[in-house]
Each structure stands twice: as structure tokens, then as C-alpha cells.
Design a protein around this motif. Structure first.
Motif, PDB file in Angstrom:
ATOM      1  N   UNK A  63     -95.872  89.165 108.400  1.00 27.19           N
ATOM      2  CA  UNK A  63     -95.770  89.918 107.159  1.00 27.19           C
ATOM      3  C   UNK A  63     -94.322  89.941 106.660  1.00 27.19           C
ATOM      4  N   UNK A  64     -94.176  89.897 105.343  1.00 31.00           N
ATOM      5  CA  UNK A  64     -92.907  90.175 104.682  1.00 31.00           C
ATOM      6  C   UNK A  64     -93.128  91.332 103.719  1.00 31.00           C
ATOM      7  N   UNK A  77     -88.319 104.434 112.132  1.00 31.91           N
ATOM      8  CA  UNK A  77     -87.454 103.659 111.250  1.00 31.91           C
ATOM      9  C   UNK A  77     -87.912 103.792 109.802  1.00 31.91           C
ATOM     10  N   UNK A  78     -86.968 103.578 108.897  1.00 31.87           N
ATOM     11  CA  UNK A  78     -87.260 103.604 107.470  1.00 31.87           C
ATOM     12  C   UNK A  78     -86.723 102.324 106.851  1.00 31.87           C
ATOM     13  N   UNK A  87     -92.128  91.403 109.656  1.00 36.74           N
ATOM     14  CA  UNK A  87     -92.935  92.028 110.693  1.00 36.74           C
ATOM     15  C   UNK A  87     -93.733  90.932 111.389  1.00 36.74           C
ATOM     16  N   UNK A  88     -93.292  90.528 112.580  1.00 38.47           N
ATOM     17  CA  UNK A  88     -93.880  89.361 113.231  1.00 38.47           C
ATOM     18  C   UNK A  88     -95.244  89.625 113.835  1.00 38.47           C
ATOM     19  N   UNK A  89     -96.039  88.593 113.894  1.00 35.53           N
ATOM     20  CA  UNK A  89     -97.339  88.672 114.559  1.00 35.53           C
ATOM     21  C   UNK A  89     -97.147  89.129 115.996  1.00 35.53           C
ATOM     22  N   UNK A  90     -98.039  90.008 116.445  1.00 31.30           N
ATOM     23  CA  UNK A  90     -98.008  90.486 117.817  1.00 31.30           C
ATOM     24  C   UNK A  90     -97.131  91.685 118.046  1.00 31.30           C
ATOM     25  N   UNK A  91     -96.316  92.086 117.065  1.00 34.99           N
ATOM     26  CA  UNK A  91     -95.377  93.191 117.232  1.00 34.99           C
ATOM     27  C   UNK A  91     -96.037  94.517 116.843  1.00 34.99           C
ATOM     28  N   UNK A  92     -96.032  95.478 117.766  1.00 28.98           N
ATOM     29  CA  UNK A  92     -96.559  96.806 117.459  1.00 28.98           C
ATOM     30  C   UNK A  92     -95.663  97.511 116.435  1.00 28.98           C
ATOM     31  N   UNK A  93     -96.283  98.256 115.542  1.00 29.06           N
ATOM     32  CA  UNK A  93     -95.537  99.118 114.638  1.00 29.06           C
ATOM     33  C   UNK A  93     -96.484 100.162 114.062  1.00 29.06           C
ATOM     34  N   UNK A 172     -88.211  91.119 119.240  1.00 30.08           N
ATOM     35  CA  UNK A 172     -88.580  92.343 119.939  1.00 30.08           C
ATOM     36  C   UNK A 172     -89.005  93.482 119.026  1.00 30.08           C
ATOM     37  N   UNK A 173     -88.630  93.422 117.764  1.00 30.58           N
ATOM     38  CA  UNK A 173     -89.006  94.479 116.826  1.00 30.58           C
ATOM     39  C   UNK A 173     -88.911  93.946 115.405  1.00 30.58           C
ATOM     40  N   UNK A 174     -89.534  94.630 114.443  1.00 34.86           N
ATOM     41  CA  UNK A 174     -89.419  94.183 113.053  1.00 34.86           C
ATOM     42  C   UNK A 174     -87.958  94.047 112.635  1.00 34.86           C
TER      43      UNK A 174
END
Length: 281
Positions: A63-64, A77-78, A87-93, A172-174
Motif C-alpha cells: 500500500x501507498x 504513530x501518526x 505499508x509493506x505486505x505482511x507488516x502488522x499495523x 520492519x515497519x511502515x
């Protein structure tokens, strides 16, 4: 035969609601999509958010998110106005609105090449699942009383017909980028034209940059070697003239799409800043 380049004014598009697997408070205007059920599918939208939140979750697609007005929260985070988030595939958020906001939103296949569901297919599948179970607070509760699962996962599995599988995210994170901290690099072959490259992600080369064309200047552009190259006018006015075809007006928040082999000339009446996204290859 020459192919026309699509130019879209989002003001003329209708707002659509969120899928049944998520709560309300978010609306979309679909600007461009890929081919439903085909490889390299994607969804490019203008999105408006009011009150909205989701449980902690992840996706099997990239996602962008480009914040045009307002900010948006992701757990602790904001993402502020003017920023670009990957926001990469597989990354929790987790998502939690911080007030009204408007942003450009892209969802597309990630590095794992799992099918990306078109919005219509997702809505239809969610509606069928809701007839036998229940979506609540971002989760799906099956009719057999088994443990609930994330609403997106339930919808995806019902369409694709197999359990969803996630690979380890590439980062490791967005990643939240602040475009004003990047520098424009002048194009030595095109006076008055410069580009600010923000990033290229994964081995599939999802790319995002900002192209600046000074007032009265002209830029020759062509599609990247990708399924599509998407452009969105962040500011300014001008014209887009395809290699063969008539000039089209460009104004604030207009968008256009170029497919492989497309070439065009963009002339700025007032300094143009174009968001440019090259889809994964």
C-alpha cells in the motif's frame, strides 16, 4: 492505432462506501483499477476518512498512502499532512483516524504476487459472508461459532479458495516519508524540469516520485516498464498531449494513467507538481 491516455477529474466521480468487512467512516473514489481476477491488479483511489479504526492486522498486498489534507493514525504513530507512507505486505499495523482527512491511496500486489482482490469482488464476497456470519469491529465471526478472524482474511480466502499465507515483510515497519525534506534533481536534458525520487520498494520496484515542471516549461514523459504508471496533480495547471492525440487539460488533483509504450508531453501553465507511481513489475 494510437491509444488515448486516460485523464480523470475525481470531482466528477461518485463516492463509494467501505467494504462490509470494515466499519463505516471511510469513502473512496476509484480513479484507476487493474483487471479484476488478473495478475498485477491494483486499486488507485481518492479516499476521505472521518471516524475510522481497525484492529491490528496485516495484508498480503502493498500500500501507498499520500496525505493530502489532515493526518491519519497507525497505532502509536501518526502520518502527517503532506507525507507519503509505504505499508509493506505482511507488516502488522493498526488504523485509527485523528480527524477528517483526505488522501491518495494505492493497493497493489506485493512481493509474494498473491492475487489482489478488486473492490467489487471484495464487496460481493463480504456480502455473501455476512449472510451466514457476522462482521463486527473488523473481524468476521463464522456461523459455526469458531474463532473469529480478520475480516480481510475471511473475504480473501472465500474468493481465492485457499488459506491466506504471509511472508516476512521486507522492512520492519511502515515507512513514512516527508517529501519536503527531499531535494529535486534537475533534468539536464529538459530545462525547467526536475524530479524528487522518494523511494523504490521490493524486488518488484514499486516506485514513487514527484515531477516538477516550471511555468512555461515542457516535459517529455513516457510510461515506466511496468503494468501502468499513475500520475496525480498535487498542484498547478497545464496540458497533457499524447504522442498522437489532442491536448488534455491538467488541473489540481486531476489524475492520468500511462500504459507500457505510452509517451506524452506535459506543458505547465502554472508550475506543476505531479505525483508519479510506477506499479510493481
Amino acid at each position: 492505432m494510437a491509444r488515448d491516455i486516460e485523464v480523470v477529474d475525481p470531482e466528477r466521480l461518485e463516492w463509494e462506501g467501505a467494504s462490509a468487512h470494515r466499519s463505516g467512516g471511510v469513502r473512496f473514489k476509484t480513479i484507476f483499477t487493474g483487471e479484476s481476477g488478473e495478475p498485477d491488479n491494483y486499486w488507485f483511489t481518492l479516499t476521505n476518512v472521518d471516524e475510522y479504526s481497525t484492529p491490528r492486522h496485516r495484508h498480503n498486498f502493498d500500500q501507498l498512502r499520500i496525505m493530502l489534507d489532515g493526518s491519519f493514525g497507525f497505532g502509536e504513530r501518526v502520518q502527517p499532512e503532506g507525507s507519503v507512507g509505504y505499508f509493506p505486505a505482511g507488516q502488522y499495523y493498526q488504523q485509527n483516524s485523528t480527524g477528517p482527512s483526505t488522501h491518495i491511496f494505492l493497493q497493489c500486489e506485493g512481493g509474494g504476487r498473491d492475487p489482489y482482490l478488486a473492490p467489487q469482488a471484495s464487496r460481493q464476497a463480504a456480502a455473501k459472508l455476512a449472510e451466514i456470519g457476522e462482521f463486527r469491529d473488523g473481524l468476521y465471526y463464522p456461523p459455526d461459532g469458531s474463532e473469529p478472524k480478520d475480516g480481510f482474511e475471511a473475504v480473501w480466502e472465500s474468493v481465492v479458495g485457499r488459506p491466506i499465507a504471509y511472508f516476512e515483510p521486507r522492512v520492519d515497519e511502515p515507512i513514512i516519508m516527508q517529501p519536503e525534506r527531499f531535494r529535486y534533481v534537475a533534468d539536464p536534458d529538459q530545462p525547467g524540469v526536475a524530479e524528487k525520487h522518494l523511494g523504490t520498494f521490493t524486488e518488484r520496484r514499486l516506485g514513487v516520485s514527484i515531477l516538477r515542471i516550471d511555468e512555461g516549461s515542457t516535459a517529455s514523459i513516457e510510461a515506466a516498464p511496468a503494468p501502468a504508471t499513475l500520475f496525480f496533480v498535487l498542484s498547478g495547471t497545464g496540458t497533457l498531449t499524447p504522442a498522437e492525440g489532442e491536448a488534455r487539460e491538467l488541473a489540481d488533483r486531476y489524475a492520468f494513467r500511462m500504459l507500457p509504450g505510452d509517451r506524452a508531453v506535459v506543458t505547465a501553465a502554472a508550475r506543476l507538481e505531479l505525483l508519479q507511481i510506477s506499479l510493481p513489475r
